[in-house]
Design a protein around this motif. Structure first.
Motif, PDB file in Angstrom:
ATOM      1  N   TYR A   1      23.650   9.570   7.374  1.00  0.00           N
ATOM      2  CA  TYR A   1      24.866  10.181   6.836  1.00  0.00           C
ATOM      3  C   TYR A   1      25.707  10.787   7.956  1.00  0.00           C
ATOM      4  O   TYR A   1      25.192  11.181   9.004  1.00  0.00           O
ATOM      5  CB  TYR A   1      24.498  11.210   5.774  1.00  0.00           C
ATOM      6  CG  TYR A   1      23.978  10.545   4.525  1.00  0.00           C
ATOM      7  CD1 TYR A   1      24.835  10.251   3.464  1.00  0.00           C
ATOM      8  CD2 TYR A   1      22.644  10.147   4.430  1.00  0.00           C
ATOM      9  CE1 TYR A   1      24.369   9.590   2.331  1.00  0.00           C
ATOM     10  CE2 TYR A   1      22.178   9.485   3.307  1.00  0.00           C
ATOM     11  CZ  TYR A   1      23.053   9.209   2.264  1.00  0.00           C
ATOM     12  OH  TYR A   1      22.592   8.529   1.148  1.00  0.00           O
ATOM     13  N   ARG A   2      27.003  10.866   7.724  1.00  0.00           N
ATOM     14  CA  ARG A   2      27.945  11.276   8.760  1.00  0.00           C
ATOM     15  C   ARG A   2      27.737  12.720   9.201  1.00  0.00           C
ATOM     16  O   ARG A   2      28.167  13.103  10.278  1.00  0.00           O
ATOM     17  CB  ARG A   2      29.382  11.091   8.270  1.00  0.00           C
ATOM     18  CG  ARG A   2      29.762   9.625   8.109  1.00  0.00           C
ATOM     19  CD  ARG A   2      31.250   9.459   7.817  1.00  0.00           C
ATOM     20  NE  ARG A   2      31.587   8.058   7.653  1.00  0.00           N
ATOM     21  CZ  ARG A   2      31.562   7.407   6.495  1.00  0.00           C
ATOM     22  NH1 ARG A   2      31.222   8.067   5.392  1.00  0.00           N
ATOM     23  NH2 ARG A   2      31.871   6.132   6.431  1.00  0.00           N
ATOM     24  N   GLY A   3      27.095  13.513   8.394  1.00  0.00           N
ATOM     25  CA  GLY A   3      26.870  14.907   8.773  1.00  0.00           C
ATOM     26  C   GLY A   3      25.948  15.065   9.962  1.00  0.00           C
ATOM     27  O   GLY A   3      25.829  16.151  10.516  1.00  0.00           O
TER      28      GLY A   3
ATOM     29  N   ARG B   1      25.689  12.756  12.974  1.00  0.00           N
ATOM     30  CA  ARG B   1      25.989  11.581  13.793  1.00  0.00           C
ATOM     31  C   ARG B   1      25.011  11.458  14.970  1.00  0.00           C
ATOM     32  O   ARG B   1      24.611  10.352  15.343  1.00  0.00           O
ATOM     33  CB  ARG B   1      27.430  11.659  14.310  1.00  0.00           C
ATOM     34  CG  ARG B   1      27.831  10.456  15.137  1.00  0.00           C
ATOM     35  CD  ARG B   1      29.316  10.487  15.470  1.00  0.00           C
ATOM     36  NE  ARG B   1      29.666   9.365  16.324  1.00  0.00           N
ATOM     37  CZ  ARG B   1      29.902   8.142  15.872  1.00  0.00           C
ATOM     38  NH1 ARG B   1      29.817   7.889  14.576  1.00  0.00           N
ATOM     39  NH2 ARG B   1      30.228   7.165  16.714  1.00  0.00           N
TER      40      ARG B   1
ATOM     41  N   GLU C   1      28.377   9.465  -0.838  1.00  0.00           N
ATOM     42  CA  GLU C   1      29.268  10.362  -0.100  1.00  0.00           C
ATOM     43  C   GLU C   1      28.754  10.583   1.321  1.00  0.00           C
ATOM     44  O   GLU C   1      27.584  10.918   1.533  1.00  0.00           O
ATOM     45  CB  GLU C   1      29.387  11.698  -0.825  1.00  0.00           C
ATOM     46  CG  GLU C   1      30.412  12.635  -0.220  1.00  0.00           C
ATOM     47  CD  GLU C   1      30.565  13.913  -1.017  1.00  0.00           C
ATOM     48  OE1 GLU C   1      31.318  14.796  -0.570  1.00  0.00           O
ATOM     49  OE2 GLU C   1      29.930  14.028  -2.089  1.00  0.00           O
ATOM     50  N   ASP C   2      29.645  10.350   2.293  1.00  0.00           N
ATOM     51  CA  ASP C   2      29.337  10.545   3.710  1.00  0.00           C
ATOM     52  C   ASP C   2      28.266   9.592   4.229  1.00  0.00           C
ATOM     53  O   ASP C   2      27.696   9.811   5.312  1.00  0.00           O
ATOM     54  CB  ASP C   2      28.903  11.987   3.998  1.00  0.00           C
ATOM     55  CG  ASP C   2      30.037  12.976   3.828  1.00  0.00           C
ATOM     56  OD1 ASP C   2      31.189  12.586   4.083  1.00  0.00           O
ATOM     57  OD2 ASP C   2      29.767  14.122   3.430  1.00  0.00           O
TER      58      ASP C   2
ATOM     59  N   ALA D   1      26.913   6.878   6.291  1.00  0.00           N
ATOM     60  CA  ALA D   1      27.403   6.230   7.514  1.00  0.00           C
ATOM     61  C   ALA D   1      26.890   4.801   7.640  1.00  0.00           C
ATOM     62  O   ALA D   1      27.412   4.020   8.436  1.00  0.00           O
ATOM     63  CB  ALA D   1      26.968   7.040   8.730  1.00  0.00           C
TER      64      ALA D   1
END
Length: 542
Positions: A101-103, A105, A156-157, A159
């Motif tokens: 997830y993008r949280g 990276r 959601e989010d 990646a």
């Protein structure tokens, strides 16, 4: 059938192995194949504890990169290839999906870098002669492709994900059993339900053990030039009476798994979070979820999975995979075990899975005693090879080279599994395809031994209960050829009859009747055997 314990007391053995899990089984196999005289003693049934309570993975240990345990990873990846080669019916590649997830990276970048290193260390993953047993390298997926593969992931989010392969065992219990069958065929004497009560000493060395056959009540003193402690979570208890400081301090880690309805479509999910990770693994048409990892401080004989353990694991899964919405009613089966780890003062999750081989004489203890502590399923064969290197030095012998990496297990000489099953279907046209696939996975090259029983007696060709693949012939074969002496041996470890949950009293009673005819059980004993099996499906309340 089990031989009398007294049959092993008439000679001095080169090696007495205490513990019948995969570590002891691999040691006994390696020693016997090198021509040593071996006796193995297990106080319960073979692989009844830690070896049966795994996540059913043969893996390289991707997460060990965090601690820079590159040597352990390379060893694991090499051993993964070995198991694929010597037991292709029981070990096969499995695709793993690792979402990110993008949280975080940085984590995604680290994972991609880690898998690149992982693939480089697994440079020989494509060297298998069977293309179906070759393990693919990793690749990255974008968010859309990830959700196409696993639609219930939180979108959601997201990646994307990394896709890589490790390997799965169809049955850890049967894989370890085949190591024991190989050892026995090479001359080893192997005993289940035989407890070691005492290490025997003379002139500052361990000279053998005093053991008791728990089924017959027979006691015997067995003599050995060396005793190898491979008792897993009980290893330190076996050594409790030794003088001097312990060579290693053991910590026990509790691992719990549950089996639920299928949550994936043929691939596995690897989910990281809360300082740990868990897997959702496809297995026999269901999902196997685990594992927990926390210190266990009680007596290993008292260990049971609790309702609290199950609830905690379900809560973790639902927090990270909310689409699963798992409740207690979704749990078809649960199991757990204790990992024996060498204590390094940290948490059990962070503790190394590296094994240690100890010569107790080098630590102020008696001569004649070795211990194999720690380790993991994947590297158990190589651990045995290390033990035998020390055994050769202690015995003052030049032993033959290890052959266990190149010698197929008793069911393993099948070539390509799909081709083997196709040939079996041509040889046995009167048996349905699903039955032959089931027998091929369980027995490999030995499946005709079971089919011979089924063909000779049509009653043994029928399933034990409607909707289950297990045949009556498997019960007879387990008693006659696989050292099963209790109903739970058959239900939980020689077949898959009870490994997806309670198979029901119809199936258990049918199996008990067949075993009882061979073992002389009356009606009361058959009922006791069924009750003992049913107790495995009840979690403790505290």
């Amino acid at each position: 059938m089990r031989p009398a314990l007294s049959a092993a007391s008439s000679r001095v053995h080169d090696l007495i192995v205490v513990g019948g899990g995969v570590t002891g089984a691999c040691i006994a196999r390696d020693a016997a194949l090198r021509g040593l005289s071996v006796v193995l003693l297990e106080k319960h049934d073979f692989s009844h504890a830690t070896s049966a309570a795994s996540s059913k993975l043969i893996h390289g240990g991707l997460r060990y990169l965090k601690n820079l345990e590159v040597g352990l990873i390379r060893e694991s990846l090499r051993e993964r290839r070995t198991w694929l080669r010597i037991a292709p019916h029981l070990v096969y590649p499995l695709t793993m999906l690792l979402p990110s997830y993008r949280g975080d990276r940085d984590r995604l970048l680290k994972l991609r870098a880690g898998l690149t290193v992982y693939d480089l260390l697994a440079f020989d993953r494509g060297w298998q002669p069977d293309p179906d047993q070759r393990v693919a390298g990793h690749r990255a997926l974008g968010p859309a492709a990830t959700l196409e593969l696993q639609p219930d992931l939180p979108g959601e989010d997201l990646a994307g994900a990394l896709l890589y392969q490790d390997c799965q065992m169809f049955s850890p219990e049967r894989l370890a059993l085949e190591c024991l069958l190989s050892a026995a065929a090479a001359g080893a004497r192997v005993y289940n339900y035989t407890r070691v009560d005492e290490l025997l000493h003379a002139d500052g060395r361990v000279t053998g053990v005093r053991a008791r056959d728990l089924l017959r009540g027979e006691e015997a003193e067995l003599r050995g030039r060396l005793v190898v402690n491979a008792a897993g979570p009980w290893a330190d208890l076996l050594l409790a009476g030794l003088a001097g400081p312990p060579a290693q301090k053991l910590v026990r880690s509790k691992g719990v798994h549950v089996i639920t309805r299928p949550l994936t479509s043929g691939h596995a999910l690897a989910i990281a979070g809360d300082g740990g990770h868990f897997f959702v693994l496809p297995w026999r048409g269901k999902s196997l979820i685990g594992t927990t990892d926390e210190a266990y401080l009680g007596d290993p004989d008292d260990f049971r999975v609790t309702e609290s353990d199950i609830a905690g694991l379900l809560a973790t899964v639902n927090a990270h995979l909310p689409g699963a919405q798992l409740g207690r009613d979704d749990v078809l089966h649960f199991y757990g075990g204790l990992r024996p780890l060498v204590d390094d003062g940290g948490s059990t999750y962070e503790a190394s899975r590296r094994a240690e081989v100890c010569d107790h004489a080098a630590h102020g203890g008696p001569e004649g005693l070795l211990s194999a502590v720690g380790g993991k399923w994947t590297t158990s064969r190589h651990l045995a090879e290390q033990v035998l290197a020390l055994v050769g030095r202690k015995l003052g012998r030049r032993l033959p080279r290890c052959s266990t990496a190149a010698t197929p297990l008793p069911g393993g000489a099948i070539g390509n599994f799909a081709g083997f099953v196709a040939a079996a279907r041509r040889r046995h046209p009167k048996h349905d395809s699903a039955t032959l696939q089931h027998l091929a996975r369980n027995y490999g090259a030995r499946m005709d031994e079971v089919l011979h029983l089924a063909d000779a007696d049509p009653a043994l060709a029928r399933p034990l209960a409607e909707g289950l693949p297990e045949l009556g012939a498997q019960v007879v074969h387990a008693v006659r050829a696989e050292m099963a002496v209790q109903l739970e041996d058959l239900v939980l470890r020689r077949s898959g009859l009870g490994t997806l949950g309670n198979p029901g009293e119809t199936a258990l009673s049918a199996a008990a009747r067949l075993m009882g005819r061979l073992l002389g059980w009356d009606r009361a004993e058959r009922m006791r055997q069924v009750e003992r099996v049913l107790d495995h499906y009840v979690a403790a309340t505290a």
